[in-house]
Design a protein around this motif. Structure first.
Motif, mmCIF file in Angstrom:
data_model
loop_
_atom_site.group_PDB
_atom_site.id
_atom_site.type_symbol
_atom_site.label_atom_id
_atom_site.label_comp_id
_atom_site.label_asym_id
_atom_site.label_seq_id
_atom_site.Cartn_x
_atom_site.Cartn_y
_atom_site.Cartn_z
ATOM 1 N N ARG A 31 -4.352 -2.071 -0.368
ATOM 2 C CA ARG A 31 -3.901 -0.591 -1.166
ATOM 3 C C ARG A 31 -3.721 0.589 -0.335
ATOM 4 O O ARG A 31 -4.415 1.061 0.482
ATOM 5 C CB ARG A 31 -5.116 0.059 -1.949
ATOM 6 C CG ARG A 31 -5.197 0.936 -3.232
ATOM 7 C CD ARG A 31 -6.606 0.315 -4.194
ATOM 8 N NE ARG A 31 -7.119 1.463 -3.452
ATOM 9 C CZ ARG A 31 -8.112 1.993 -3.986
ATOM 10 N NH1 ARG A 31 -7.420 3.114 -4.142
ATOM 11 N NH2 ARG A 31 -9.229 2.192 -3.006
ATOM 12 N N TYR A 82 4.903 -5.078 -0.760
ATOM 13 C CA TYR A 82 3.803 -4.625 -0.970
ATOM 14 C C TYR A 82 3.954 -3.143 -1.615
ATOM 15 O O TYR A 82 3.494 -2.227 -2.976
ATOM 16 C CB TYR A 82 2.964 -4.112 0.079
ATOM 17 C CG TYR A 82 1.544 -3.364 -0.492
ATOM 18 C CD1 TYR A 82 0.200 -3.902 -0.276
ATOM 19 C CD2 TYR A 82 1.539 -1.838 -0.064
ATOM 20 C CE1 TYR A 82 -0.843 -3.338 -1.089
ATOM 21 C CE2 TYR A 82 0.465 -1.112 -0.518
ATOM 22 C CZ TYR A 82 -0.564 -1.437 -0.937
ATOM 23 O OH TYR A 82 -1.609 -1.219 -0.987
ATOM 24 N N GLU A 97 4.908 0.536 -6.153
ATOM 25 C CA GLU A 97 4.178 2.180 -5.528
ATOM 26 C C GLU A 97 5.544 2.954 -6.556
ATOM 27 O O GLU A 97 6.467 3.049 -6.549
ATOM 28 C CB GLU A 97 4.467 1.836 -4.218
ATOM 29 C CG GLU A 97 4.976 4.008 -3.947
ATOM 30 C CD GLU A 97 3.360 4.035 -4.400
ATOM 31 O OE1 GLU A 97 3.574 5.495 -4.784
ATOM 32 O OE2 GLU A 97 2.128 4.171 -4.113
#
Length: 266
Positions: free
Chosen positions: A15, A81, A85
């Protein structure tokens, strides 16, 4: 990577918590899969893997000398990842940093060292000044001390601007012998009155074997990522070793130069 008795743990980033500050390096606090918070240094930011290499080598040298440095770990960032975002700048940074990054244990509740407020032992000041002269660290000034007070002890952070010779790779053979004139701006220089004793003690600790063990920690993929120098990973590793060994061999001379800078200051 060469075998070494030293070893760093590898954690997985799970995270992105928050950026720490604006700037080229854009470090961030992250959660890892071992349950701890870390300050992540991204390979895709600023000076890229060179900042990570300097952080790793210099941080582990400081640790070998008995100075307080947060635990350094490798931090694996999944290529997917950054897709969720919402911040585009952070998303780009995450995508550019897929793979192996570097992280330091987050010192929750630490405060920045302030020479006006915080006293420092003259031996410790001498140790840190000696270290920063060895690694040519330009980033420990009154404007940016890169030191924290945590649990009433002084901790060293952020060595990514050290070993700056590797940003040009010019005259590498002679870089290690050059005086570090920026030591005159070191925030702890006025308190560094025990340099001779520190010099003798630290030279005994940083043996050629210890230097090689520390440099061997640098992953091959970081060393070969710099296309400005076509040398192999092992050849670049030897350059770092030669640089550090040269500076150690000239430490008596460097100590005298630090003393001259200190006398001019006080």
């Amino acid at each position: 990577m060469n075998e070494s008795r030293l070893e760093l743990r590898t954690v997985n980033v799970i995270r992105y918590v928050t950026p720490l500050r604006e700037g080229g390096s854009l470090p961030a606090i992250i959660d890892a899969d071992d349950g701890f918070l870390y300050v992540l240094k991204f390979r895709g930011a600023g000076q890229g893997v060179k900042a990570l290499i300097a952080e790793l080598i210099c941080g582990e040298i400081a640790r070998a000398l008995g100075l307080h440095v947060p635990e350094i770990v490798f931090a694996a960032l999944d290529p997917a990842y950054g897709r969720t975002e919402p911040d585009e700048e952070i998303q780009d940074l995450l995508k550019a940093s897929a793979g192996l990054n570097l992280a330091l244990h987050y010192l929750s509740g630490a405060i920045t060292y302030d020479p006006v407020v915080n006293d420092i032992d003259e031996k410790l000041a001498s140790q840190i000044v000696w270290l920063d002269n060895l690694i040519t660290n330009v980033d420990r000034t009154a404007l940016n001390t890169n030191m924290l007070i945590w649990h009433q002890e002084l901790w060293l952070i952020d060595h990514g601007a050290a070993l700056y010779f590797h940003h040009a790779w010019q005259n590498v053979a002679t870089q290690g012998a050059r005086p570090f004139v920026q030591i005159k701006d070191h925030v702890l220089l006025p308190y560094a009155s025990e340099l001779d004793a520190v010099n003798e003690a630290y030279k005994a600790i940083l043996t050629p074997e210890r230097i090689r063990e520390i440099v061997a920690l640098v992953p091959d993929e970081w060393l070969t990522a710099d296309i400005s120098n076509t040398a192999s990973a092992e050849e670049k590793r030897q350059i770092y070793i030669h640089f550090l060994e040269t500076r150690l061999s000239l430490s008596n001379q460097f100590v005298q130069e630090i003393k001259y800078a200190r006398n001019a200051l006080i």
